[in-house]
Scaffold this motif. Structure first.
Motif, short mmCIF file in Angstrom:
data_model
loop_
_atom_site.label_atom_id
_atom_site.label_comp_id
_atom_site.label_asym_id
_atom_site.label_seq_id
_atom_site.Cartn_x
_atom_site.Cartn_y
_atom_site.Cartn_z
N VAL A 30 98.34 16.69 71.11
CA VAL A 30 97.80 17.21 72.37
C VAL A 30 97.51 16.06 73.31
CG1 VAL A 30 95.87 18.42 73.42
CG2 VAL A 30 96.77 19.20 71.24
N VAL A 70 93.00 12.75 74.91
CA VAL A 70 93.16 14.12 75.39
C VAL A 70 92.34 14.30 76.65
CG1 VAL A 70 92.97 16.55 74.81
CG2 VAL A 70 93.49 14.89 73.02
N ARG A 109 97.02 16.95 77.05
CA ARG A 109 96.24 17.54 78.14
C ARG A 109 95.86 18.97 77.78
NH1 ARG A 109 97.14 14.63 83.24
NH2 ARG A 109 97.59 12.54 82.48
N CYS A 158 91.73 18.98 68.38
CA CYS A 158 91.43 18.22 69.58
C CYS A 158 90.43 18.94 70.47
CB CYS A 158 92.71 17.95 70.36
SG CYS A 158 93.80 16.77 69.54
#
Length: 220
Positions: free
Chosen positions: A101, A23, A103, A13
């Protein structure tokens, strides 16, 4: 094993791979963390209270982590591109929800205290400590103040000494005087030892060998 898989997702990510979950680089959370630590007396922050999203696990990455350590952590090969991405930011917090994921938070410097062997945190254990580097106490040799590094070494030596009570009307004729925790110590060196006395505290102590040599190098 799931946590290791999750770490692999983190790297994917961070370098822009596709994911079903959006994200977000949470700049507001980064600001809130920094503002919290800027307050007087604050040494830790509970990131669960600063998060307005669902997450279960988090990880701390810093630009000081090397490729070998990253690969050991994720239990898989990691590309140079990923390492460059991590290295480009001083410190990154990454948050996962349902093994994806959701953040990441970029922070300046080594703001969060961390151990490279303990990079994981969780929503239930979400208090992160401020990495306030320890500084040595103010220690003077004559009129000179020791550097922080020498002060820390000096503290360690003083804690090793087996002090004896001594009723000295006159302290040893010193080679140098050391001011430590408000008391003056007379320090005298011989060929194989260092002797310390303090009239104020009425104590006598002695170190030999490598410790005496280390003390000599710091004080003389």
């Amino acid at each position: 094993m799931k946590s290791l898989i999750a770490i692999g997702i983190i790297f994917c990510c961070l370098v822009g791979c596709s994911s079903n979950t959006q994200v977000i680089n949470d700049r507001e959370m980064a600001e809130n963390i920094q503002e919290s630590f800027a307050k007087k007396g604050v040494s830790s922050v509970d990131v669960s209270k600063l998060s307005d999203f669902k997450w279960e696990k988090g990880y701390v990455f810093t630009n000081k982590i090397n490729k070998a350590d990253v690969e050991k952590l994720v239990n898989a090969p990691v590309s140079e591109e990923v390492i460059k991405k991590i290295s480009a930011t001083d410190q990154v917090l990454v948050f996962l929800h349902k093994e994806e994921v959701v953040r990441y938070v970029e922070l300046p410097g080594d703001l969060i205290k961390h151990d490279k062997n303990q990079l994981e945190f969780s929503f239930s254990h979400s208090e992160l400590k401020f990495n306030k580097k320890r500084e040595g106490k103010l220690i003077k040799v004559g009129d000179k103040t020791l550097s922080s590094e020498d002060a820390l070494a000096m503290e360690s030596i003083m804690q090793q000494i087996q002090w004896k009570k001594a009723d000295y009307s006159l302290a040893l004729d010193p080679d140098v005087q050391l001011t430590y925790e408000g008391a003056v110590y007379n320090v005298r060196f011989t060929s194989d030892s260092a002797e310390l006395t303090s009239k104020k505290r009425g104590v006598y102590g002695k170190v030999t060998g490598e410790t005496a040599q280390q003390l000599y190098e710091i004080l003389m």
